[in-house]
Design a protein around this motif. Structure first.
Motif, PDB file in Angstrom:
ATOM      1  N   SER B  55       0.812  -1.226   0.000  1.00 31.34           N
ATOM      2  CA  SER B  55       0.000   0.000   0.000  1.00 31.34           C
ATOM      3  C   SER B  55       0.842   1.271   0.000  1.00 31.34           C
ATOM      4  N   GLY B  56       2.108   1.186  -0.411  1.00 35.32           N
ATOM      5  CA  GLY B  56       2.938   2.387  -0.447  1.00 35.32           C
ATOM      6  C   GLY B  56       3.341   2.859   0.940  1.00 35.32           C
ATOM      7  N   ALA B  57       3.791   4.074   1.010  1.00 37.07           N
ATOM      8  CA  ALA B  57       4.461   4.550   2.221  1.00 37.07           C
ATOM      9  C   ALA B  57       3.524   5.048   3.328  1.00 37.07           C
ATOM     10  N   GLY B  58       2.268   5.329   3.025  1.00 43.62           N
ATOM     11  CA  GLY B  58       1.397   5.918   4.038  1.00 43.62           C
ATOM     12  C   GLY B  58       1.706   7.394   4.240  1.00 43.62           C
ATOM     13  N   LYS B  59       0.889   8.051   5.076  1.00 46.89           N
ATOM     14  CA  LYS B  59       1.117   9.482   5.325  1.00 46.89           C
ATOM     15  C   LYS B  59       2.034   9.653   6.529  1.00 46.89           C
ATOM     16  N   PRO B  60       2.951  10.618   6.465  1.00 45.39           N
ATOM     17  CA  PRO B  60       3.849  10.838   7.604  1.00 45.39           C
ATOM     18  C   PRO B  60       3.040  11.030   8.897  1.00 45.39           C
ATOM     19  N   LYS B  61       3.529  10.505   9.975  1.00 45.24           N
ATOM     20  CA  LYS B  61       2.939  10.596  11.329  1.00 45.24           C
ATOM     21  C   LYS B  61       1.667   9.758  11.533  1.00 45.24           C
ATOM     22  N   VAL B  62       0.708   9.796  10.583  1.00 50.21           N
ATOM     23  CA  VAL B  62      -0.572   9.123  10.844  1.00 50.21           C
ATOM     24  C   VAL B  62      -0.668   7.712  10.263  1.00 50.21           C
ATOM     25  N   GLY B  63       0.101   7.452   9.193  1.00 49.25           N
ATOM     26  CA  GLY B  63       0.027   6.122   8.599  1.00 49.25           C
ATOM     27  C   GLY B  63      -0.951   6.062   7.441  1.00 49.25           C
ATOM     28  N   TYR B  64      -1.721   4.974   7.385  1.00 47.36           N
ATOM     29  CA  TYR B  64      -2.593   4.716   6.242  1.00 47.36           C
ATOM     30  C   TYR B  64      -4.036   5.114   6.553  1.00 47.36           C
ATOM     31  N   VAL B  65      -4.750   5.608   5.530  1.00 47.32           N
ATOM     32  CA  VAL B  65      -6.211   5.690   5.639  1.00 47.32           C
ATOM     33  C   VAL B  65      -6.712   4.253   5.731  1.00 47.32           C
ATOM     34  N   ARG B  66      -7.410   3.954   6.823  1.00 47.62           N
ATOM     35  CA  ARG B  66      -7.692   2.542   7.098  1.00 47.62           C
ATOM     36  C   ARG B  66      -8.456   1.868   5.950  1.00 47.62           C
ATOM     37  N   THR B  67      -9.479   2.565   5.425  1.00 50.08           N
ATOM     38  CA  THR B  67     -10.300   1.953   4.365  1.00 50.08           C
ATOM     39  C   THR B  67      -9.479   1.698   3.092  1.00 50.08           C
ATOM     40  N   GLU B  68      -8.509   2.575   2.838  1.00 51.90           N
ATOM     41  CA  GLU B  68      -7.642   2.353   1.663  1.00 51.90           C
ATOM     42  C   GLU B  68      -6.728   1.146   1.876  1.00 51.90           C
ATOM     43  N   LEU B  69      -6.206   1.039   3.091  1.00 49.31           N
ATOM     44  CA  LEU B  69      -5.340  -0.100   3.396  1.00 49.31           C
ATOM     45  C   LEU B  69      -6.109  -1.411   3.276  1.00 49.31           C
ATOM     46  N   VAL B  70      -7.364  -1.402   3.758  1.00 50.28           N
ATOM     47  CA  VAL B  70      -8.222  -2.587   3.602  1.00 50.28           C
ATOM     48  C   VAL B  70      -8.319  -2.957   2.120  1.00 50.28           C
ATOM     49  N   SER B  71      -8.602  -1.966   1.280  1.00 58.43           N
ATOM     50  CA  SER B  71      -8.737  -2.240  -0.165  1.00 58.43           C
ATOM     51  C   SER B  71      -7.463  -2.804  -0.761  1.00 58.43           C
ATOM     52  N   HIS B  72      -6.330  -2.243  -0.371  1.00 59.11           N
ATOM     53  CA  HIS B  72      -5.070  -2.716  -0.933  1.00 59.11           C
ATOM     54  C   HIS B  72      -4.734  -4.132  -0.465  1.00 59.11           C
ATOM     55  N   LEU B  73      -5.019  -4.422   0.803  1.00 61.23           N
ATOM     56  CA  LEU B  73      -4.776  -5.785   1.303  1.00 61.23           C
ATOM     57  C   LEU B  73      -5.715  -6.778   0.613  1.00 61.23           C
ATOM     58  N   GLU B  74      -6.990  -6.381   0.440  1.00 64.85           N
ATOM     59  CA  GLU B  74      -7.945  -7.254  -0.262  1.00 64.85           C
ATOM     60  C   GLU B  74      -7.488  -7.511  -1.693  1.00 64.85           C
ATOM     61  N   ALA B  75      -6.927  -6.462  -2.321  1.00 65.81           N
ATOM     62  CA  ALA B  75      -6.458  -6.619  -3.702  1.00 65.81           C
ATOM     63  C   ALA B  75      -5.242  -7.544  -3.755  1.00 65.81           C
ATOM     64  N   ALA B  76      -4.339  -7.378  -2.804  1.00 61.58           N
ATOM     65  CA  ALA B  76      -3.136  -8.215  -2.797  1.00 61.58           C
ATOM     66  C   ALA B  76      -3.496  -9.688  -2.621  1.00 61.58           C
ATOM     67  N   LEU B  77      -4.525  -9.956  -1.809  1.00 55.46           N
ATOM     68  CA  LEU B  77      -4.988 -11.333  -1.603  1.00 55.46           C
ATOM     69  C   LEU B  77      -6.055 -11.720  -2.635  1.00 55.46           C
ATOM     70  N   ASP B  78      -6.464 -10.755  -3.447  1.00 60.49           N
ATOM     71  CA  ASP B  78      -7.420 -10.984  -4.540  1.00 60.49           C
ATOM     72  C   ASP B  78      -8.720 -11.605  -4.028  1.00 60.49           C
ATOM     73  N   ILE B  79      -9.180 -11.143  -2.882  1.00 64.02           N
ATOM     74  CA  ILE B  79     -10.318 -11.849  -2.255  1.00 64.02           C
ATOM     75  C   ILE B  79     -11.642 -11.607  -2.967  1.00 64.02           C
ATOM     76  N   HIS B  80     -11.679 -10.643  -3.891  1.00 62.23           N
ATOM     77  CA  HIS B  80     -12.942 -10.414  -4.598  1.00 62.23           C
ATOM     78  C   HIS B  80     -13.100 -11.291  -5.837  1.00 62.23           C
ATOM     79  N   THR B  81     -12.087 -12.098  -6.131  1.00 66.34           N
ATOM     80  CA  THR B  81     -12.247 -13.148  -7.138  1.00 66.34           C
ATOM     81  C   THR B  81     -12.722 -14.393  -6.403  1.00 66.34           C
ATOM     82  N   PRO B  82     -13.995 -14.770  -6.575  1.00 62.52           N
ATOM     83  CA  PRO B  82     -14.507 -15.910  -5.808  1.00 62.52           C
ATOM     84  C   PRO B  82     -13.770 -17.197  -6.178  1.00 62.52           C
TER      85      PRO B  82
END
Lengths: 204, 204
Positions: B55-82
């Motif tokens: 999911s790239g570097a995240g924002k300094p100090k705060v980290g990742y927007v949680r919903t974006e990180l969820v999407s990127h992790l789901e994409a990496a695991l490809d969980i939306h391909t049944p």
């Protein structure tokens, strides 16, 4: 003899497979690391190094006397020291583990099953109520706790198991348990195992 | 998007835990790698590198927007391909996997269960006879086979699953399956897992 301190976990992880093969699958007088590698579909160099750590160099050309290699692998895994485990959560997964016949091969016995409900078990075993967990563990020298309760209950159960004196926990709930540093936890998360298989073998 | 080709298996193995935490356990707007590391009891450096890969570097100090990180992790695991799986061997362990509710979280569905005996299943599902395995797999686009038969039957079942077109096999029998090179096999040997826990946590 207990060599676990000297053997890295990465190597220990492979020893049960070596033992199962040389003890039950091979009937030969001698067994070489090449034969073990071929049977288990592993790299020959890795198997040679692993077996050397457990059983020395073997004899040139023929390898190890099979019965000696069995003894050395059993010693490295310390399977002749009996270990008693208690299982908490008698659902489908809990029953599958209770009825699993593979643990005795490694000297491990699930001596009791705890649940809030009394449920019928095969072989005349009885479900233990949670209130009796602590006494049961002390009376039966239980050192491993197996957690097969839902995620929401897992930490509570872990706390009870630690209080009851277990040294290691096999956790099937999808949660990260907080335990004292001297307790070993192994997470067995079935869904995540399958998720990784899906992405490496099917989706990837 | 499927990033599995680019992500090492050692990292992929941790992604389901990250996803479970950021999707279900955290409610914050931002989530840092430090917070993930703390929650999952992992090293912060490792988590930072893993998340950066996904999911790239995240924002300094705060980290990742949680919903974006969820999407990127789901994409990496490809969980939306049944992904559809078939299970062979409806014993206690087979039933435990059939009734396990964690697979849907990763887009995986056990669509059928095969056994030589017809056995009652929850939810109106029916046991499929072995003779119908091939047709069932093709009709239902089954790509994963789960083997929960005894050791003596496992290779026969693996051959049938490969013939039926599965790409990956999750093998619970304590045997090394011979399969073509393009089939991914993951062994899940419960007894050996517990044997290693016993030697590292109790006997060692």
């Amino acid at each position: 003899m207990n060599t676990a301190d000297k053997i890295p976990v990465s190597v220990l992880n492979r020893l049960p497979d070596y033992l199962h093969f040389v003890k039950y699958m091979s009937k030969a007088e001698y067994v070489s690391s090449a034969a073990v590698a071929k049977a288990l579909n592993l790299g020959e160099v890795q198997v040679r190094k692993d077996l050397q750590m457990v059983s020395g160099a073997g004899k040139p050309k023929v390898g190890y006397v099979r019965t000696e290699l069995v003894s050395h692998l059993e010693a490295a895994l310390d399977i002749h020291t009996p270990v008693s485990a208690v299982l908490v959560g008698v659902g489908h997964l809990g029953k599958a583990l209770l009825y699993h016949d593979g643990f005795a091969e490694f000297g491990i016995n699930i001596v009791g099953a705890v649940d809030i409900e009394d449920k019928p078990l095969h072989g005349g075993r009885k479900v233990i109520p949670p209130s009796a967990l602590n006494e049961f563990c002390h009376d039966n020298n239980v050192t491993i706790g197996i957690i097969t309760v839902p995620e929401s209950q897992a930490q509570i159960v872990a706390d009870e198991l630690v209080a009851a004196g277990v040294k290691a926990i096999w956790n099937f709930a999808p949660t990260v348990l907080k335990v004292p540093d001297d307790i070993t936890v192994k997470n067995a998360n079935l869904a995540r195992e399958l998720a990784v298989l899906a992405v490496t073998g099917v989706r990837g």
